[in-house]
Enzyme design. Structure first.
Site, PDB file in Angstrom:
ATOM      1  CG  ASN A 161     -30.565   1.094 -15.820  1.00  0.00           C
ATOM      2  OD1 ASN A 161     -31.280   0.165 -15.954  1.00  0.00           O
ATOM      3  ND2 ASN A 161     -30.180   1.284 -14.338  1.00  0.00           N
TER       4      ASN A 161
ATOM      5  NE  ARG B 110     -23.528  13.991 -12.565  1.00  0.00           N
ATOM      6  CZ  ARG B 110     -24.297  14.704 -11.668  1.00  0.00           C
ATOM      7  NH1 ARG B 110     -23.819  15.550 -10.851  1.00  0.00           N
ATOM      8  NH2 ARG B 110     -25.661  14.833 -12.212  1.00  0.00           N
TER       9      ARG B 110
ATOM     10  CG  HIS C 158     -23.158  16.373 -15.800  1.00  0.00           C
ATOM     11  ND1 HIS C 158     -24.387  16.573 -15.914  1.00  0.00           N
ATOM     12  CD2 HIS C 158     -23.120  14.792 -15.449  1.00  0.00           C
ATOM     13  CE1 HIS C 158     -25.251  15.650 -15.731  1.00  0.00           C
ATOM     14  NE2 HIS C 158     -24.596  14.675 -15.482  1.00  0.00           N
TER      15      HIS C 158
END
Ligand code: NAD
Length: 311
Positions: A10, A88, A175
């Site tokens: 993606n 994550r 992040h």
């Protein structure tokens, strides 16, 4: 100018498409382990050229890094994305191996390239790509801050009913959830955000931004790609056009912000040499405290990576 995007999923395919559509490079190579995927997507992007009127050549390859030789910039998007309920950091074991193996092959064929890492956990995958590539720290950056600030700016544009073009923002740190928002450095058409929004509304937007990635995973069952792909392409453009843009990007800190040996998001100037300069802001006590919390979190995950790499 030649760009390679590793991972034709993606984010990677979106990034390659934008690089072609905006003619940021002459040639884009899309490479993936899944047979035919990158060839198909590269061909599809090339089929679009006569419609959207661009000249960028798009080439797909399955696992053949010889095709990527002499790339000026390489974007690494290969690796698993999050599923609902995952952090994550849960991706580290799988993605560390993938990022290590692709980085080895990248530098074999493009020893002087500039690497932009997108795979998660972002800060630690930037660390992996840096140590594996043995490139100078100025040539390995992670993309996260552009996306995080874009989400923040988009939410602010909605709240204020103004153009997102007029919103400027900067943030620091790791992040996502561990980012350090800097409302002091947020302006709307030059006006400090604190003059336009009540503190509780601003705080709510900051919280939504921190979990902006999670919100997307919850909605779609996987992580976002349009904004991340576009953000990575923006960094590629800054390098290839030597734009000297100021972005928040993940880089190795060597004493800046009194932090050593840690990969964190900070404001940098991006140009033809990669990270041309790290900008050190004068943080207040609260901002410094949040940056240290962010650092601690990233260092913990870096230690996990060190263990994985030592096995
Ligand atoms: P995706 O599953 O759609 O695509 C990943 C692709 O990588 C797949 O096509 C897969 O075949 C490929 N791949 C796996 N191993 C490979 C290898 N060794 N060599 C080449 N290709 C390989 O996932 P996605 O949504 O494109 O996300 C990619 C990564 O980017 C994830 O780790 C995700 O968490 C991360 N991400 C980061 C940010 C950010 O802000 N930094 C934002 C969004 C997504």
């Amino acid at each position: 100018m030649k760009v390679t995007v590793v991972g034709a999923g993606n984010v990677g395919a979106t990034c390659a498409d934008i690089i072609a559509y905006k003619e940021i490079a002459d040639e884009v190579v899309l490479i993936d382990v899944k047979k035919g995927l990158s060839e198909g997507k590269a061909l599809d992007i090339w089929h679009k050229a006569p419609i959207d009127l661009y000249d960028t050549r798009t080439i797909g390859a399955t696992n053949d890094f010889a095709v990527t030789a002499n790339s000026d910039v390489v974007v690494i998007t290969s690796g698993l994305p999050r599923k609902p309920g995952m952090s994550r950091d849960d991706l580290i074991e799988t993605n560390a191996g993938i990022v290590k193996s692709v980085t080895e092959q990248i530098v074999q064929y493009s020893p002087d390239t500039i690497i932009i890492v997108v795979s998660n956990p972002l800060d630690v995958m930037t660390y992996q790509a840096h140590i594996t590539s043995a490139l100078p720290r100025t040539k390995v950056m992670g993309m996260a801050g552009i996306l995080d600030t874009a989400r923040y700016r988009a939410f602010l544009a909605d709240e204020l009913n103004v153009s997102p073009k007029d919103i400027q923002a900067m943030l620091l740190g790791g992040h996502g959830d561990v980012m350090v928002p800097l409302p002091r450095y947020t302006t709307v058409g030059g006006i400090p955000i604190t003059e336009l929004l009540e503190n509780d509304v601003l705080e709510a937007i900051i919280e939504r931004t921190k979990y902006g990635g999670g919100e997307m995973v919850k909605l779609m069952g996987t992580s976002a790609w349009y904004a991340p792909g576009s953000a990575a392409a923006q960094m590629v453009k800054a390098v290839l056009r030597n734009q000297k843009r100021i972005f928040p990007a993940c880089v190795k800190l060597e004493g800046e912000y009194q932090i050593d040996d840690c990969y964190l998001g900070v404001p940098v100037i991006v140009g033809k040499n990669g990270v041309e300069k790290i900008i050190e802001l004068n943080l207040n006590e609260e901002e410094n405290k949040l940056l240290q919390i962010s650092r601690k979190h990233v260092v913990e995950v870096m230690n996990v990576l060190d263990e994985i790499n030592s096995i």
